[in-house]
Design an enzyme around this catalytic site. Sequence first.
Site, short mmCIF file in Angstrom:
data_model
loop_
_atom_site.label_atom_id
_atom_site.label_comp_id
_atom_site.label_asym_id
_atom_site.label_seq_id
_atom_site.Cartn_x
_atom_site.Cartn_y
_atom_site.Cartn_z
N CYS A 9 -73.53 10.28 -17.76
CA CYS A 9 -74.07 9.87 -19.07
C CYS A 9 -74.22 8.35 -19.14
O CYS A 9 -73.26 7.60 -18.98
CB CYS A 9 -73.16 10.38 -20.18
SG CYS A 9 -73.64 9.75 -21.80
N CYS A 12 -71.97 6.74 -21.85
CA CYS A 12 -70.56 6.71 -21.41
C CYS A 12 -70.34 5.52 -20.48
O CYS A 12 -69.33 4.82 -20.60
CB CYS A 12 -70.17 8.00 -20.70
SG CYS A 12 -69.81 9.39 -21.80
N HIS A 51 -67.51 11.00 -25.33
CA HIS A 51 -68.79 11.70 -25.17
C HIS A 51 -68.89 12.91 -26.10
O HIS A 51 -68.10 13.84 -26.01
CB HIS A 51 -68.99 12.17 -23.73
CG HIS A 51 -70.32 12.81 -23.53
ND1 HIS A 51 -71.47 12.09 -23.23
CD2 HIS A 51 -70.71 14.10 -23.64
CE1 HIS A 51 -72.49 12.91 -23.16
NE2 HIS A 51 -72.06 14.15 -23.41
N ASN A 89 -81.17 10.96 -34.12
CA ASN A 89 -82.05 11.99 -33.58
C ASN A 89 -81.19 13.04 -32.89
O ASN A 89 -80.38 12.69 -32.03
CB ASN A 89 -83.02 11.36 -32.57
CG ASN A 89 -83.92 10.31 -33.20
OD1 ASN A 89 -84.34 10.45 -34.34
ND2 ASN A 89 -84.21 9.24 -32.46
N GLY A 95 -86.06 14.55 -31.51
CA GLY A 95 -86.53 13.41 -30.71
C GLY A 95 -85.42 12.72 -29.94
O GLY A 95 -85.58 11.57 -29.51
N HIS A 100 -76.04 11.50 -25.63
CA HIS A 100 -74.72 11.02 -26.09
C HIS A 100 -75.00 10.56 -27.51
O HIS A 100 -75.83 9.65 -27.72
CB HIS A 100 -74.24 9.87 -25.20
CG HIS A 100 -72.91 9.27 -25.57
ND1 HIS A 100 -71.88 9.10 -24.66
CD2 HIS A 100 -72.46 8.76 -26.74
CE1 HIS A 100 -70.84 8.53 -25.26
NE2 HIS A 100 -71.17 8.32 -26.53
N HIS A 102 -75.76 9.04 -30.94
CA HIS A 102 -75.90 7.62 -31.29
C HIS A 102 -76.67 7.51 -32.59
O HIS A 102 -77.46 8.38 -32.94
CB HIS A 102 -76.62 6.86 -30.17
CG HIS A 102 -77.92 7.47 -29.75
ND1 HIS A 102 -78.00 8.51 -28.85
CD2 HIS A 102 -79.20 7.21 -30.13
CE1 HIS A 102 -79.27 8.86 -28.68
NE2 HIS A 102 -80.01 8.10 -29.46
P1 5GP Z 1 -82.99 8.63 -28.77
O1 5GP Z 1 -84.46 8.91 -28.62
O2 5GP Z 1 -82.16 9.45 -27.82
O3 5GP Z 1 -82.54 8.74 -30.20
O4 5GP Z 1 -82.82 7.10 -28.42
C1 5GP Z 1 -82.35 6.61 -27.20
C2 5GP Z 1 -82.47 5.11 -27.24
O5 5GP Z 1 -81.75 4.57 -26.15
C3 5GP Z 1 -83.90 4.57 -27.14
O6 5GP Z 1 -84.22 3.82 -28.30
C4 5GP Z 1 -83.88 3.72 -25.87
O7 5GP Z 1 -84.67 2.56 -25.96
C5 5GP Z 1 -82.40 3.42 -25.71
N1 5GP Z 1 -81.99 3.19 -24.33
C6 5GP Z 1 -82.32 3.94 -23.24
N2 5GP Z 1 -81.73 3.44 -22.14
C7 5GP Z 1 -81.02 2.36 -22.53
C8 5GP Z 1 -80.20 1.43 -21.81
O8 5GP Z 1 -79.99 1.50 -20.60
N3 5GP Z 1 -79.61 0.45 -22.55
C9 5GP Z 1 -79.82 0.33 -23.89
N4 5GP Z 1 -79.21 -0.68 -24.51
N5 5GP Z 1 -80.58 1.19 -24.58
C10 5GP Z 1 -81.18 2.20 -23.92
ZN ZN Z 2 -71.66 10.11 -22.88
#
Ligand code: 5GP
Ligand code: ZN
Length: 116
Positions: A9, A12, A51, A89, A95, A100, A102
């Site tokens: 992850c 994580c 996680h 999301n 989406g 994990h 957030h």
């Molecule tokens: P989700 O679509 O799952 O709600 O959002 C995932 C978010 O994680 C996206 O806004 C994407 O830009 C962010 N993200 C993906 N990989 C990384 C990373 O390696 N570091 C950081 N800081 N953000 C990430």
């Molecule tokens: Zn995780």
Amino acid sequence: MDDSSSPDCLFCKIAAGLIPTRFVYEDDTVVAFPDISPVSPLHYLVIPKQHFTSIIEVPVEVMGRVHQAILQIVAKEGLSTKGFRLVNNSGSDGGQVVAHVHWHLLAGRKHTWPPG
Ligand code: 5GP
Ligand code: ZN
């Protein structure tokens, strides 16, 4: 990473400090850091260190700690007057890309509704 972490992850690994990331908030349960592809002038991701795949799995005590962390970030960044958007999301229809749980904290511009 501790036993509750999921080895593959991304978040994580970030929470465990295995991927160099600037933390804008950290306590024993929660960490927050800038999104790598910001969609607003301020775009932070707030996560429990432990996680959980989605909000469905998060115990109410941890939800409270996430809430507490968000309030501290909002105060520190001075967001209470102009406001902000908080987004979770969940699952494919929601989406969610990173599995994990957030919360996206978005601020620094006017956000429209409905989202895409
Ligand atoms: P989700 O679509 O799952 O709600 O959002 C995932 C978010 O994680 C996206 O806004 C994407 O830009 C962010 N993200 C993906 N990989 C990384 C990373 O390696 N570091 C950081 N800081 N953000 C990430
Ligand atoms: Zn995780």
